[in-house]
Design a protein around this motif. Structure first.
Motif, PDB file in Angstrom:
ATOM      1  N   VAL A 555       0.871  -1.179   0.000  1.00 37.79           N
ATOM      2  CA  VAL A 555       0.000   0.000   0.000  1.00 37.79           C
ATOM      3  C   VAL A 555       0.900   1.219   0.000  1.00 37.79           C
ATOM      4  O   VAL A 555       1.634   1.484   0.975  1.00 37.79           O
ATOM      5  N   VAL A 556       0.873   2.003  -1.088  1.00 36.92           N
ATOM      6  CA  VAL A 556       1.733   3.182  -1.207  1.00 36.92           C
ATOM      7  C   VAL A 556       1.226   4.292  -0.299  1.00 36.92           C
ATOM      8  O   VAL A 556       1.963   4.864   0.495  1.00 36.92           O
ATOM      9  N   LYS A 557      -0.068   4.619  -0.424  1.00 38.76           N
ATOM     10  CA  LYS A 557      -0.704   5.643   0.397  1.00 38.76           C
ATOM     11  C   LYS A 557      -2.082   5.154   0.820  1.00 38.76           C
ATOM     12  O   LYS A 557      -2.719   4.383   0.094  1.00 38.76           O
ATOM     13  N   SER A 558      -2.535   5.648   1.960  1.00 38.77           N
ATOM     14  CA  SER A 558      -3.863   5.262   2.447  1.00 38.77           C
ATOM     15  C   SER A 558      -4.454   6.450   3.195  1.00 38.77           C
ATOM     16  O   SER A 558      -3.778   7.045   4.051  1.00 38.77           O
ATOM     17  N   TYR A 559      -5.699   6.799   2.861  1.00 38.89           N
ATOM     18  CA  TYR A 559      -6.392   7.912   3.495  1.00 38.89           C
ATOM     19  C   TYR A 559      -7.722   7.386   4.042  1.00 38.89           C
ATOM     20  O   TYR A 559      -8.555   6.862   3.280  1.00 38.89           O
ATOM     21  N   THR A 560      -7.869   7.514   5.337  1.00 44.98           N
ATOM     22  CA  THR A 560      -9.079   7.000   5.995  1.00 44.98           C
ATOM     23  C   THR A 560     -10.202   8.025   5.885  1.00 44.98           C
ATOM     24  O   THR A 560      -9.977   9.231   6.075  1.00 44.98           O
ATOM     25  N   SER A 561     -11.384   7.532   5.611  1.00 45.51           N
ATOM     26  CA  SER A 561     -12.576   8.380   5.497  1.00 45.51           C
ATOM     27  C   SER A 561     -13.562   8.020   6.597  1.00 45.51           C
ATOM     28  O   SER A 561     -13.612   6.871   7.065  1.00 45.51           O
ATOM     29  N   ALA A 562     -14.342   9.022   7.008  1.00 49.09           N
ATOM     30  CA  ALA A 562     -15.353   8.769   8.046  1.00 49.09           C
ATOM     31  C   ALA A 562     -16.508   7.938   7.530  1.00 49.09           C
ATOM     32  O   ALA A 562     -17.223   7.303   8.310  1.00 49.09           O
ATOM     33  N   ILE A 563     -16.711   7.932   6.240  1.00 47.71           N
ATOM     34  CA  ILE A 563     -17.795   7.161   5.624  1.00 47.71           C
ATOM     35  C   ILE A 563     -17.205   6.303   4.508  1.00 47.71           C
ATOM     36  O   ILE A 563     -16.066   6.525   4.059  1.00 47.71           O
ATOM     37  N   VAL A 564     -17.976   5.347   4.055  1.00 44.59           N
ATOM     38  CA  VAL A 564     -17.517   4.412   3.023  1.00 44.59           C
ATOM     39  C   VAL A 564     -17.525   5.106   1.677  1.00 44.59           C
ATOM     40  O   VAL A 564     -18.508   5.764   1.306  1.00 44.59           O
ATOM     41  N   LEU A 565     -16.426   4.961   0.923  1.00 49.50           N
ATOM     42  CA  LEU A 565     -16.347   5.422  -0.461  1.00 49.50           C
ATOM     43  C   LEU A 565     -16.767   4.277  -1.366  1.00 49.50           C
ATOM     44  O   LEU A 565     -16.207   3.182  -1.282  1.00 49.50           O
ATOM     45  N   THR A 566     -17.762   4.507  -2.206  1.00 51.22           N
ATOM     46  CA  THR A 566     -18.333   3.425  -3.029  1.00 51.22           C
ATOM     47  C   THR A 566     -17.750   3.366  -4.429  1.00 51.22           C
ATOM     48  O   THR A 566     -17.537   2.285  -4.975  1.00 51.22           O
ATOM     49  N   GLN A 567     -17.497   4.544  -5.070  1.00 57.44           N
ATOM     50  CA  GLN A 567     -17.014   4.575  -6.443  1.00 57.44           C
ATOM     51  C   GLN A 567     -15.929   5.640  -6.557  1.00 57.44           C
ATOM     52  O   GLN A 567     -15.963   6.677  -5.875  1.00 57.44           O
ATOM     53  N   ILE A 568     -14.963   5.391  -7.442  1.00 57.92           N
ATOM     54  CA  ILE A 568     -13.898   6.352  -7.726  1.00 57.92           C
ATOM     55  C   ILE A 568     -13.643   6.380  -9.221  1.00 57.92           C
ATOM     56  O   ILE A 568     -13.957   5.418  -9.939  1.00 57.92           O
ATOM     57  N   THR A 569     -13.074   7.508  -9.697  1.00 59.46           N
ATOM     58  CA  THR A 569     -12.689   7.611 -11.096  1.00 59.46           C
ATOM     59  C   THR A 569     -11.578   8.644 -11.219  1.00 59.46           C
ATOM     60  O   THR A 569     -11.547   9.637 -10.474  1.00 59.46           O
ATOM     61  N   LEU A 570     -10.664   8.403 -12.152  1.00 58.07           N
ATOM     62  CA  LEU A 570      -9.551   9.303 -12.434  1.00 58.07           C
ATOM     63  C   LEU A 570      -9.444   9.439 -13.941  1.00 58.07           C
ATOM     64  O   LEU A 570      -8.977   8.522 -14.625  1.00 58.07           O
ATOM     65  N   GLY A 595      -4.872  14.040   0.499  1.00 60.11           N
ATOM     66  CA  GLY A 595      -5.857  13.817   1.557  1.00 60.11           C
ATOM     67  C   GLY A 595      -6.916  14.889   1.636  1.00 60.11           C
ATOM     68  O   GLY A 595      -7.989  14.684   2.215  1.00 60.11           O
ATOM     69  N   ASP A 596      -6.654  16.088   1.076  1.00 64.89           N
ATOM     70  CA  ASP A 596      -7.648  17.160   1.058  1.00 64.89           C
ATOM     71  C   ASP A 596      -8.642  16.922  -0.074  1.00 64.89           C
ATOM     72  O   ASP A 596      -8.276  16.391  -1.135  1.00 64.89           O
ATOM     73  N   TYR A 597      -9.861  17.379   0.148  1.00 63.43           N
ATOM     74  CA  TYR A 597     -10.893  17.177  -0.877  1.00 63.43           C
ATOM     75  C   TYR A 597     -11.957  18.271  -0.758  1.00 63.43           C
ATOM     76  O   TYR A 597     -12.082  18.948   0.262  1.00 63.43           O
ATOM     77  N   TYR A 598     -12.677  18.422  -1.861  1.00 64.61           N
ATOM     78  CA  TYR A 598     -13.828  19.316  -1.925  1.00 64.61           C
ATOM     79  C   TYR A 598     -15.067  18.440  -2.091  1.00 64.61           C
ATOM     80  O   TYR A 598     -15.113  17.581  -2.981  1.00 64.61           O
ATOM     81  N   GLU A 599     -16.063  18.628  -1.237  1.00 64.74           N
ATOM     82  CA  GLU A 599     -17.242  17.747  -1.223  1.00 64.74           C
ATOM     83  C   GLU A 599     -18.490  18.534  -1.578  1.00 64.74           C
ATOM     84  O   GLU A 599     -18.672  19.675  -1.126  1.00 64.74           O
ATOM     85  N   VAL A 600     -19.345  17.930  -2.377  1.00 62.80           N
ATOM     86  CA  VAL A 600     -20.619  18.526  -2.762  1.00 62.80           C
ATOM     87  C   VAL A 600     -21.694  17.453  -2.680  1.00 62.80           C
ATOM     88  O   VAL A 600     -21.444  16.275  -2.956  1.00 62.80           O
TER      89      VAL A 600
END
Length: 1230
Positions: A555-570, A595-600
Motif C-alpha cells: 500500500v503506497v498511500k492510504s487515506y481513511t474516510s469517516a464514511i464508506v467510499l463506493t465509487q472512484i474515477t480518475l 488527503g484534502d478534498y472538496y465535497e458537494v
C-alpha cells in the motif's frame, strides 16, 4: 476547496417519496427536490438552477415556499439536530439557517410559512413529533408543542392565509388547530378534532370571501371571524372531502363516480381546487354559482395507466400550467386552461412527461463520440440521456432484470448484462435492438475497452474477454475466490484490472491472459478500482473506509474516510480524482493525492456509478435513489495537461450519425412514395373541385344579382309610395298640431287662473306664519341669552380647574425627564459592564474549548491506536468463529444421521408392538367364543326342563280362553244391536233439526222484511220532521200556513186511513201460541240432552269393554312370544305337514340344533309336535278375532264421528222472532 469545484449542471430525477414538495417560484419556474438538491426548472427555457444540500446533512425531508414566493425553506436530515435553510428564490443565496434541539427528532416532515412571512412552522418527526414555531427576525424558536401521541404519525402542517396566527396539523388519527402567540402554541377546539379515529392524508386552506353589502359588514361578529379565518379542505383515507369553516365541519364534498376517490394532494385555483388522487387521477372541483360552500367535481382525468399515486402538485400563478409528480418518479405537466377538453378515461396526449428511474440505478456509462449517457436500473429499463439537449432520447423496458450496461465509444452499440444472458444491442434512431447474445448469467459488470475493440464481462468470480466485432472469446480470467465487483481497462487496452469482495486486486495482460500484478488484503471487500496512465500504481476503495493507492504487493498511500467510499474515477490526463460516498456526496481530490478534498451533495442515497467525460469537463453520478446528476468541473489550476487545449481544438465534434435498419429505410421510402402519390392525387382532386366550385359560385352570383336587381326595383316603387304617404301624414300632423296648440293655450289660461287663486291663499298663510316666527324668535333670543350666561360661568370654572391640573402635570413631567436621564446613564453603564463581562467570558470559553480540542485530538489518536489493535483481535475472532461454525456444522450433520437411525428403530418397534397387540386380540376373541359356547349349552339344558313344564301349563289354560272368546263374541253382537238403535234415534233427531232450521230461515226472512219496513218508516219520519219544522216557521202567516198544511197532507196522506182498533182475541191467541212454541222447544232440548247422555254412557261402556279385550289380546301375544322363544330349538322336527300352515307358524318355528335334538326321546318329540300344532291353531283363531275386533272398532269410530257432528249443532237463543208469522197480521204497512 479553493483549487477545484463541482458546479451542478443538470439533474435527471426527483424525490417521489416526499409529499407536497412541488411549488412555483414564478409563472414558469417549478422547484422540486431531486437527490440532495433543490431544482429550479424553467418550463419555458427547459434549463435548471440547482441549490445543493448543506454539508454534514444527509437528505432533504421537507420544502416550503413563502406566500410572496420570494423565500424557500429547505429542511434537511441530520443525526443531532435537523437543519432548516432559508434561500432567496431569485438569487439562490442562503439567508438564514435554523437549528434547534427542541425538535426531538432527526428530521422535519413538513414545513410552512405564515401568511405574513414572519414565521416558519416546522413539524418534527419521530419519536417526539414536536411542532416548532420559528421567528425569522429573531432566528429562534418562540413556541413548541407535541402534536402526535400514542404511535400516531404527523403528515402535514399548514398556516391559514387569512389569519397568520392559525396553524393546522394533520396525521394518522388526528387533525388539530393551534393559535400562535408570543410564547406558546395554544390548541383551538374544532369540530374536525372530534373525528380522531380517521386518517387525514392532506389539507388545504382556502381564502373564503363573502360578498355582503357595505351596510351589513359589521352585523355579525361570529360570521366576520369565520370570513377572517377562511376555510379549509381536509382529505380522509376513506375518500371523503370535508369542508371546514370557522373550525366546524360545514359540509362533506361529494367525490362522485370515477377517479381515484382518495385525494393525496390538493391545490387551489380561482374557481375551486384540484385534487391529485390515488390511482393516477386528477380531479377538478369548482364552486357552484350562487352557493357559498357547494363544490362539485366537474372533471376527472387519468394521467397514468399504471394507477400510481399522485404525490405532489403545483399550479402556476397565472393558472396556465399544472405540474405534478407521481409515485414512480414521473414529472408531468399539462395545460390547465384546456383541461375541460380532456377525456375522463384516456390519458391526454398533451401531457409533457419526464420519466426517470423510479428505483436504484445499477449501471451507467458515458460515450466518447456522442453526448449521451446510458443507464439501467432495478425497474428493468435501459435509458439513453442526452446531456447537451438535456432530455431522454430512448427508453426501453425489458422483462428480465438489468444488472449492468456499457456504451461503445462510437455510441452506436451498447452492452447490457441481464440476469439470464449478456446481450449486445444496437442503438437505433428510435429503438434498442439486440444484435448478439452471450451465455453469461448474472453479469454484474461489463465494460468496453477504451478503443472499443474488446469488452469484458463478469460472471460471479470469472471475467470473460471478447472481441467486439467478431464476438470471439479471447479467454476467461479466473483467480478470484469471490464475486468480482469492479473492472478497469488501462489507457492502451493492454491490461485489465479486476477487484473483488475477497480483498484481491489483479492486473491481467490481455494478450497472454496472465496475471502481471496482484494485491490481496483479506477482510476488505473492494467496490471499485481504477488505474493511472503511465504509472505503476492504482487506486481502490472498499468496505474498510480507506482510499488506497496500491502497488504490486504494498500500500503506497492510504487515506481513511469517516464514511464508506463506493465509487472512484480518475480521468486520463487529469489532475482531479473523484470519489462517491455511501451518503450520496461527491468528493474531488487533487492528484497526486494529499488527503484534502472538496465535497458537494448529489444524491439522497449511496452513489452507485461515476463517469467523467473524455475532456474531463463533465462529471456524471448515479445514485441508488434513481437520480442521475451532472456536474461541471471547474479547476482553477488547469486539471488538464498543457496539450489538452491543443487536443481540444483538434478534437472532432459530436457525431450526428445514427443507426437505421434497411427495412426501416425501405419502409420510409415506400411511405414517402405513397405520400407523394397521395399528394398528387389530392392536388388534382383539389383543382377539379376548385373549378367546380368557381362555376357554382358564378352561377349563384348571377342568380343573386338578378334577384337583387328585381328587389331594387320593387324597393324603389315602395319608396315612392312611402314618400307620398309621408307627405299626406305631414299635412295631417300639421293640422293636429294647430288644434293641439289652441287647446293648450286655453288649458294654460285655465291653469294660470287656478294657480293665481292658490298663490293668494298661500300669501295669506305666509303672512300668518311670519308673525308667529317673529314671536318665536323673540322668545328664543331670551332663552339663548340665559343659557349663554350659564355656559360662560361653567366654562370659567372648568378652565380654572384644568389650569391647576396642567401645572401639576408639568411638574410631574419634569420629574420624569430627570428620572429618564438618570436611567439612561445607569443603563449605559450597565451595558458597558455587561459587554466587558461577555467579552471576557467569550475569551475564557474560547481558551477552554481550544484546550478541549487539543485533548480530543490526543484522545482521537489514542483511540485510533486502540482501534488498530481491536481490528486485529476482531480478525482473529472472526477466524475462530469460522472454525467453530465448521465444527458446529459437522456436529449437526452427525446429529442428523443419529436422529435418522433412531427414527428407523422407532418405526420397527411400533410395527412389532402392533403385531403383538393383534395376536393378543385374536387369542382373547377365541377364548371368549369358547366361553359363550359353554354358556349356551348350559342354557339349552335349562330350556329343555322349562319347556316341558310350559307345555303342560298351556294345555290347562287353552280351555278357559276358548270360553272367554265365545262370551266376547256374544257381547260384541249385543253391542252391534245397540249401535243400530242409536243410529235410528240419531236419524230422528236429524229430521227434527232440519225442521228447526227451516223455521229459523223463515224467521230470518221475516226479520229482514221488518228491518226494511222500519228503515223506510224512519226515512219518512225524518222528512216529515223537516217539513213540519218548515211549517212551524209560517205560524205568523195564516195564508201560507194553510197552503203548506194542504201540501203536507197531499204529500204524506195518499189513501184514506181507516183507524181500526186491535182485537184483544188476536193478542191473546198470539201470546198462547208463543207460549206453546217455547214449551215445545224446551221439551225437545231436554229430550235431546237425555238421549245424548244415554248415548255417551253406552259409548263409554263399549270403550271400556274394548280396552279389556285389548289387554287380554296383548297378554295372549306375550304368551305366544314366550312359546316361540322356548320352542325355537324344536322347530326343525315339525314335519312336512307344517308347511301348509300360515305364515305365523312358519315364522315361529325354526330348525332345531342337531346336537340338542339328539339328546331327546321319541315320545317327547311326538308330544312336542302335537303341542306345537295346537298352539298354531290357537294363534289362527286369535288372528281371526283380532280382525273382527278391528272391524268393530272401525264401525264404532264411524258412529262416534256421526254423534260428534250432531253434538256440534248450536242451540238457538231465545228471541221474539222465533215464532212463525201468524194468520191475520200483514207483513208491512199499508
Amino acid at each position: 476547496m479553493a483549487l477545484a469545484s463541482l458546479i451542478p449542471h443538470h439533474i435527471f430525477g426527483l424525490r417521489s417519496n416526499l409529499k407536497n414538495v412541488l411549488y412555483f417560484s414564478d409563472d414558469s419556474t417549478v422547484l422540486y427536490p431531486a437527490g440532495h438538491n433543490l431544482v429550479f426548472w424553467s418550463t419555458d427555457q427547459k434549463n435548471q438552477r440547482i441549490i445543493s444540500g448543506s454539508p454534514d446533512t444527509d437528505t432533504i425531508s421537507a420544502v416550503a415556499v413563502s406566500a410572496n414566493r420570494k423565500q424557500v425553506a429547505i429542511a434537511e436530515y441530520k443525526i443531532k439536530n435537523p437543519v432548516i435553510s432559508i434561500y432567496d428564490t431569485v438569487t439562490l443565496k442562503k439567508k438564514k439557517v435554523l437549528s434547534s434541539s427542541e425538535a426531538g427528532a432527526h428530521e422535519y416532515v413538513s414545513l410552512a410559512f405564515s401568511a405574513d412571512g414572519k414565521l416558519v412552522l416546522a413539524q418534527g418527526g419521530a419519536p417526539e413529533w414536536n411542532l416548532l414555531a420559528w421567528s425569522l427576525e429573531k432566528q429562534k424558536v418562540i413556541a413548541t408543542v407535541k402534536t402526535a401521541f400514542q404511535g400516531s404519525v404527523a403528515y402535514q402542517v399548514q398556516c391559514c392565509p387569512a389569519n397568520p396566527s392559525l396553524v393546522t396539523v394533520i396525521g394518522v388519527g388526528f387533525a388539530r388547530m393551534y393559535r400562535v402567540t408570543d410564547s406558546a402554541l395554544r390548541p383551538v377546539s374544532t369540530g374536525v378534532g372530534k373525528r380522531d379515529n380517521q386518517v387525514f392524508l392532506c389539507h388545504l386552506w382556502l381564502t373564503v370571501r363573502k360578498d355582503n353589502d357595505s351596510d351589513s359588514d359589521q352585523s355579525d361578529k361570529e360570521g366576520d371571524d369565520k370570513v377572517k379565518d377562511g376555510a379549509c379542505i381536509y382529505s380522509l383515507n376513506s375518500g371523503d372531502l370535508l369542508y371546514v369553516e370557522g373550525g366546524e365541519i360545514v359540509a362533506t364534498i361529494a367525490t362522485g363516480e370515477g377517479g381515484g376517490t382518495v385525494a393525496e394532494t390538493i391545490v387551489q385555483y380561482s374557481k375551486g381546487f384540484v385534487c391529485g388522487e390515488a390511482g393516477g387521477f386528477i380531479s377538478v372541483y369548482s364552486k357552484q354559482d350562487g352557493e357559498d360552500i357547494n363544490f362539485k367535481k366537474i372533471q376527472s382525468i387519468k394521467v397514468d395507466n399504471s394507477g400510481v399515486k399522485v404525490r405532489s402538485m403545483a399550479l402556476s400563478p397565472n393558472e396556465d400550467l399544472l405540474v405534478f409528480t407521481l409515485e414512480n418518479q414521473q414529472l408531468i405537466s399539462l395545460p390547465f386552461q384546456s383541461i375541460d377538453m380532456f377525456k375522463a378515461n384516456d390519458v391526454p396526449k398533451d401531457l409533457n412527461i419526464q420519466t426517470f428511474h423510479p428505483d436504484a440505478i445499477t449501471g451507467m456509462d458515458m460515450c466518447v463520440r456522442r453526448p449521451i449517457i446510458a443507464t439501467c436500473g432495478v425497474d428493468k429499463s435501459v435509458r439513453i440521456w442526452n446531456y447537451v439537449d438535456k432530455c431522454c432520447e430512448l427508453a426501453k423496458f425489458f422483462t428480465e432484470e438489468v444488472l449492468s450496461i456499457s456504451l461503445h465509444p462510437n455510441g452506436l452499440h451498447v452492452l447490457v448484462g441481464f440476469a439470464d444472458k449478456l446481450r449486445m444491442m444496437n442503438l437505433l434512431m428510435d429503438d434498442i435492438r439486440m444484435a448478439k447474445e452471450f451465455n453469461i448469467k448474472a453479469c454484474g459488470e461489463c465494460y468496453f475497452s477504451n478503443g472499443g475493440q474488446y469488452f469484458a464481462a463478469v460472471q460471479s468470480n470469472a471475467v470473460h474477454i471478447f472481441e467486439t466485432y467478431t464476438c470471439n472469446n479471447l479467454g476467461n480470467l479466473r483467480a478470484h475466490s469471490s464475486k468480482v465487483r469492479s473492472i478497469s481497462w488501462s489507457a492502451d487496452d493492454n491490461f485489465l484490472f479486476t477487484a473483488g469482495i475477497d480483498g484481491a486486486i489483479y492486473e491481467w495482460e490481455v494478450k497472454s491472459l496472465k496475471r502481471t500484478r496482484e494485491n490481496v488484503i483479506k477482510g476488505c471487500m473492494y467496490s471499485c478500482v481504477v488505474n493511472v496512465k503511465d504509472c505503476k500504481t492504482f487506486f481502490a476503495v472498499g468496505s474498510d473506509r480507506k482510499l488506497k493507492e496500491l502497488d504490486d504487493t504494498m500500500v503506497v498511500k492510504s487515506y481513511t474516510s469517516a464514511i464508506v467510499l463506493t465509487q472512484i474515477t480518475l480521468p486520463f490526463g487529469s489532475r482531479l480524482f473523484f470519489a462517491g460516498t455511501e451518503l450520496g456526496s461527491i468528493r474531488a481530490y487533487r492528484y497526486p493525492l494529499s488527503g484534502d478534498y472538496y465535497e458537494v451533495q448529489a444524491c439522497s442515497a449511496s452513489i452507485a456509478r461515476i463517469c467523467v467525460s473524455c475532456d474531463a469537463t463533465l462529471l456524471a453520478c448515479a445514485g441508488e435513489d434513481g437520480v442521475l446528476m451532472l456536474f461541471d468541473i471547474r479547476d482553477k489550476e488547469r486539471s488538464l495537461t498543457q496539450g489538452a487545449a491543443k487536443k481540444e481544438k483538434e478534437a472532432l465534434g459530436w457525431a450526428n450519425e445514427v443507426l437505421v435498419s434497411r427495412s426501416e429505410v425501405e419502409e420510409l421510402r415506400q411511405t414517402c412514395q405513397d405520400l407523394e402519390t397521395k399528394v398528387a392525387e389530392v392536388a388534382t382532386y383539389c383543382e377539379y373541385q376548385i373549378k367546380v366550385k368557381e362555376q357554382e359560385f358564378l352561377d349563384r352570383m348571377k342568380e343573386v344579382t338578378d334577384a337583387c336587381n328585381h328587389q331594387l326595383e320593387e324597393s324603389q316603387l315602395k319608396m315612392e309610395a312611402s314618400l307620398q304617404e309621408r307627405v299626406e301624414k305631414e299635412l295631417k300632423l300639421e293640422q293636429k298640431q294647430v288644434q293641439i296648440e289652441e287647446n293648450h293655450a286655453q288649458a294654460l289660461l285655465d291653469v294660470e287662473d287656478q294657480y293665481q287663486k292658490k298663490i293668494m291663499i298661500e300669501v295669506a298663510r305666509y303672512t300668518t306664519l311670519e308673525q308667529d316666527k317673529i314671536t318665536n324668535d323673540a322668545r328664543w333670543e331670551l332663552d339663548t341669552k340665559i343659557l349663554r350666561q350659564a355656559h360662560e360661568k361653567a366654562l370659567q370654572d372648568l378652565t380654572e380647574a384644568y389650569e391647576e391640573k396642567l401645572d401639576d402635570e408639568k411638574i410631574t413631567i419634569n420629574q420624569l425627564k430627570l428620572e429618564e436621564e438618570q436611567a439612561l446613564k445607569d443603563f449605559s453603564e450597565i451595558r458597558r459592564q455587561h459587554e466587558e463581562d461577555q467579552d471576557k467570558e467569550i475569551e475564557d470559553t474560547k481558551a477552554s474549548y481550544e484546550n478541549q480540542l487539543v485533548q480530543e485530538k490526543e484522545i482521537l489518536l489514542r483511540i485510533k491506536g486502540e482501534n488498530g489493535v481491536m481490528k486485529k483481535k476482531f480478525i482473529e475472532f472472526q477466524k475462530d468463529i469460522e472454525e467453530q461454525r465448521e465444527e458446529i456444522k459437522i456436529l449437526f450433520q452427525q446429529k442428523k444421521e443419529l436422529y435418522e437411525i433412531i427414527a428407523i428403530f422407532e418405526r420397527d418397534m411400533a410395527g412389532l408392538k402392533k403385531d403383538i397387540q393383534e395376536r393378543d386380540d385374536t387369542i382373547g376373541e377365541k377364548e371368549k367364543r369358547i366361553f359363550e359356547l359353554k354358556r349356551k349349552n348350559q342354557e339349552l339344558e335349562k330350556f329343555k326342563f322349562v319347556l316341558d313344564y310350559k307345555i303342560k301349563d298351556f294345555k290347562q289354560q287353552m280351555e278357559p280362553r276358548e270360553l272367554e272368546l265365545q262370551e266376547s263374541k256374544e257381547q260384541i253382537s249385543k253391542m252391534e244391536v245397540e249401535l243400530g238403535r242409536s243410529h235410528t234415534s240419531i236419524g230422528k233427531k236429524d229430521l227434527t233439526l232440519a225442521e228447526l232450521r227451516l223455521k229459523l230461515e223463515g224467521m230470518v226472512k221475516e226479520e229482514r222484511i221488518l228491518r226494511r219496513t222500519i228503515a223506510h218508516v224512519s226515512e219518512i219520519l225524518k222528512h216529515f220532521q223537516h217539513d213540519f219544522y218548515e211549517l212551524a216557521q209560517l205560524i205568523q202567516d195564516p195564508t201560507h200556513l194553510k197552503a203548506a198544511v194542504i201540501e203536507m197532507f197531499d204529500k204524506y196522506v195518499k189513501d184514506n186511513v181507516i183507524i181500526v182498533p186491535i182485537d184483544k182475541d188476536y193478542e191473546t191467541e198470539n201470546a198462547r201460541q208463543r207460549d206453546f212454541l217455547e214449551r215445545t222447544v224446551a221439551n225437545l232440548k231436554y229430550k235431546l240432552s237425555q238421549e245424548l247422555e244415554v248415548h255417551h254412557t253406552s259409548h263409554l261402556k263399549v270403550m271400556e269393554e274394548n280396552i279389556c279385550l285389548i289387554k287380554e289380546l296383548n297378554e295372549l301375544r306375550r304368551e305366544i312370544k314366550v312359546i316361540k322363544l322356548f320352542h325355537k330349538p324344536f322347530s326343525n322336527n315339525a314335519g312336512p305337514s307344517r308347511t301348509t300352515r300360515d305364515g305365523m307358524g312358519n315364522n315361529s318355528l325354526h330348525a332345531l340344533d342337531i346336537t340338542t335334538s339328539s339328546t331327546l326321546s321319541p315320545e317327547h318329540l311326538a308330544s312336542m309336535q302335537s303341542h306345537v300344532h295346537e298352539i298354531v291353531d290357537l294363534k289362527a283363531q286369535v288372528q281371526g278375532l283380532e280382525l273382527e275386533l278391528a272391524t268393530k272398532e272401525e264401525r264404532i269410530t264411524y258412529l262416534e264421528g256421526i254423534i260428534r257432528e250432531h253434538e256440534m249443532v248450536h242451540l238457538r237463543p231465545k228471541s221474539r222472532h222465533e215464532l212463525p208469522p201468524m194468520a191475520g197480521i200483514s207483513e208491512g204497512p199499508s
